[in-house]
Design a protein around this motif. Structure first.
Motif, PDB file in Angstrom:
ATOM      1  N   ASN A 225       0.834  -1.217   0.000  1.00 14.15           N
ATOM      2  CA  ASN A 225       0.000   0.000   0.000  1.00 14.15           C
ATOM      3  C   ASN A 225       0.866   1.264   0.000  1.00 14.15           C
ATOM      4  OD1 ASN A 225      -2.166  -1.704   0.070  1.00 14.15           O
ATOM      5  ND2 ASN A 225      -2.846  -1.158   2.123  1.00 14.15           N
ATOM      6  N   THR A 226       1.878   1.245  -0.809  1.00 13.24           N
ATOM      7  CA  THR A 226       2.867   2.333  -0.822  1.00 13.24           C
ATOM      8  C   THR A 226       3.111   2.813  -2.247  1.00 13.24           C
ATOM      9  OG1 THR A 226       3.938   1.501   1.180  1.00 13.24           O
ATOM     10  CG2 THR A 226       5.239   2.952  -0.229  1.00 13.24           C
ATOM     11  N   VAL A 227       3.241   4.111  -2.374  1.00 13.21           N
ATOM     12  CA  VAL A 227       3.585   4.746  -3.643  1.00 13.21           C
ATOM     13  C   VAL A 227       4.957   5.393  -3.504  1.00 13.21           C
ATOM     14  CG1 VAL A 227       2.976   6.639  -5.203  1.00 13.21           C
ATOM     15  CG2 VAL A 227       1.211   5.096  -4.371  1.00 13.21           C
ATOM     16  N   TYR A 228       5.737   5.310  -4.567  1.00 15.17           N
ATOM     17  CA  TYR A 228       7.083   5.863  -4.577  1.00 15.17           C
ATOM     18  C   TYR A 228       7.201   6.953  -5.637  1.00 15.17           C
ATOM     19  CZ  TYR A 228       7.872   1.475  -2.152  1.00 15.17           C
ATOM     20  OH  TYR A 228       7.782   0.427  -1.278  1.00 15.17           O
ATOM     21  N   LEU A 229       8.116   7.863  -5.395  1.00 10.13           N
ATOM     22  CA  LEU A 229       8.478   8.861  -6.390  1.00 10.13           C
ATOM     23  C   LEU A 229       9.998   8.855  -6.495  1.00 10.13           C
ATOM     24  CD1 LEU A 229       7.313  11.033  -8.310  1.00 10.13           C
ATOM     25  CD2 LEU A 229       7.881  12.709  -6.537  1.00 10.13           C
ATOM     26  N   GLN A 230      10.496   8.275  -7.576  1.00 11.22           N
ATOM     27  CA  GLN A 230      11.929   8.278  -7.843  1.00 11.22           C
ATOM     28  C   GLN A 230      12.283   9.571  -8.550  1.00 11.22           C
ATOM     29  OE1 GLN A 230      14.392   5.953  -7.042  1.00 11.22           O
ATOM     30  NE2 GLN A 230      15.771   7.549  -7.808  1.00 11.22           N
ATOM     31  N   MET A 231      13.155  10.344  -7.939  1.00  9.34           N
ATOM     32  CA  MET A 231      13.507  11.655  -8.475  1.00  9.34           C
ATOM     33  C   MET A 231      14.971  11.650  -8.866  1.00  9.34           C
ATOM     34  SD  MET A 231      11.453  14.114  -5.795  1.00  9.34           S
ATOM     35  CE  MET A 231      12.594  13.809  -4.466  1.00  9.34           C
ATOM     36  N   ASN A 232      15.228  11.786 -10.149  1.00  7.73           N
ATOM     37  CA  ASN A 232      16.590  11.809 -10.679  1.00  7.73           C
ATOM     38  C   ASN A 232      16.893  13.178 -11.270  1.00  7.73           C
ATOM     39  OD1 ASN A 232      16.820   9.046 -10.050  1.00  7.73           O
ATOM     40  ND2 ASN A 232      16.075   8.450 -12.069  1.00  7.73           N
ATOM     41  N   SER A 233      18.159  13.420 -11.497  1.00 10.65           N
ATOM     42  CA  SER A 233      18.603  14.686 -12.099  1.00 10.65           C
ATOM     43  C   SER A 233      17.976  15.878 -11.388  1.00 10.65           C
ATOM     44  CB  SER A 233      18.260  14.709 -13.595  1.00 10.65           C
ATOM     45  OG  SER A 233      18.844  13.619 -14.263  1.00 10.65           O
ATOM     46  N   LEU A 234      18.047  15.858 -10.084  1.00  7.45           N
ATOM     47  CA  LEU A 234      17.394  16.910  -9.306  1.00  7.45           C
ATOM     48  C   LEU A 234      18.024  18.271  -9.548  1.00  7.45           C
ATOM     49  CD1 LEU A 234      16.771  14.868  -6.071  1.00  7.45           C
ATOM     50  CD2 LEU A 234      15.017  16.094  -7.337  1.00  7.45           C
ATOM     51  N   LYS A 235      17.176  19.288  -9.497  1.00  6.51           N
ATOM     52  CA  LYS A 235      17.578  20.669  -9.721  1.00  6.51           C
ATOM     53  C   LYS A 235      17.243  21.490  -8.473  1.00  6.51           C
ATOM     54  CE  LYS A 235      16.165  20.232 -14.561  1.00  6.51           C
ATOM     55  NZ  LYS A 235      15.291  20.784 -15.627  1.00  6.51           N
ATOM     56  N   PRO A 236      17.922  22.609  -8.279  1.00  9.73           N
ATOM     57  CA  PRO A 236      17.580  23.463  -7.132  1.00  9.73           C
ATOM     58  C   PRO A 236      16.106  23.865  -7.117  1.00  9.73           C
ATOM     59  CG  PRO A 236      19.687  24.126  -8.022  1.00  9.73           C
ATOM     60  CD  PRO A 236      19.128  23.072  -8.967  1.00  9.73           C
ATOM     61  N   GLU A 237      15.502  24.024  -8.267  1.00 11.72           N
ATOM     62  CA  GLU A 237      14.089  24.398  -8.319  1.00 11.72           C
ATOM     63  C   GLU A 237      13.149  23.272  -7.911  1.00 11.72           C
ATOM     64  OE1 GLU A 237      16.391  24.770 -10.734  1.00 11.72           O
ATOM     65  OE2 GLU A 237      15.500  24.455 -12.729  1.00 11.72           O
ATOM     66  N   ASP A 238      13.676  22.081  -7.672  1.00  9.02           N
ATOM     67  CA  ASP A 238      12.859  20.991  -7.128  1.00  9.02           C
ATOM     68  C   ASP A 238      12.731  21.091  -5.608  1.00  9.02           C
ATOM     69  OD1 ASP A 238      14.448  18.828  -9.487  1.00  9.02           O
ATOM     70  OD2 ASP A 238      12.415  19.660  -9.624  1.00  9.02           O
ATOM     71  N   THR A 239      13.455  22.006  -4.999  1.00  5.84           N
ATOM     72  CA  THR A 239      13.387  22.185  -3.553  1.00  5.84           C
ATOM     73  C   THR A 239      11.987  22.578  -3.124  1.00  5.84           C
ATOM     74  OG1 THR A 239      15.718  22.810  -3.382  1.00  5.84           O
ATOM     75  CG2 THR A 239      14.244  23.567  -1.626  1.00  5.84           C
ATOM     76  N   ALA A 240      11.421  21.802  -2.211  1.00  4.82           N
ATOM     77  CA  ALA A 240      10.047  22.023  -1.756  1.00  4.82           C
ATOM     78  C   ALA A 240       9.700  21.000  -0.678  1.00  4.82           C
ATOM     79  CB  ALA A 240       9.059  21.870  -2.921  1.00  4.82           C
TER      80      ALA A 240
END
Length: 128
Positions: free
Chosen positions: A76-91
């Motif tokens: 019952n879990t959802v994942y978000l794999q985040m690659n190539s992160l940018k400073p504007e992804d900060t949140a």
């Protein structure tokens, strides 16, 4: 009902993180789960959505090609794999659950519908 996010942290630009949204208290495979984010002084943004029932996924233009949403129905879990992160992804990243009224309905408005349940959020900070 509970949605609990985890996996946030601080990374350098170009790095990766995987967020998790562990859920309980509702029929997981009847719902769609969406990741939202909100940076200081900015509006909340819908980032990515997955329909647990049929596996369809949606992404905002700002993360398409870099982020991948997936689910583990046994957990019952959802994942978000985040690659190539940018400073504007900060949140602060939140997951939320929505009962979808069909594939087309979800595709048409996953970014704007009123969601039923929300998590408490996890901070993601990307430094340049």
């Amino acid at each position: 009902v509970r949605l609990v996010e985890s996996g946030g942290g601080s990374v350098q630009a170009g790095g990766s993180l995987r967020l998790s949204c562990a859920t309980s208290g509702f029929t997981f495979d009847h719902y769609a789960i969406t990741w939202f984010r909100q940076a200081p002084g900015k509006d909340r943004e819908a980032v990515s959505c997955i329909s647990i029932h049929d596996g369809s996924t949606h992404y905002s233009d700002s993360v398409k090609g870099r982020f991948t949403i997936s689910s583990d129905n046994a957990k019952n879990t959802v994942y978000l794999q985040m690659n190539s992160l940018k400073p504007e992804d900060t949140a602060v990243y939140y997951c939320a659950a929505l009962y979808p009224y069909g594939i087309s309905w979800l595709a048409a408005g996953w970014t704007k519908y009123e969601y039923d349940y929300w998590g408490q959020g996890t901070q993601v900070t990307v430094s340049s």
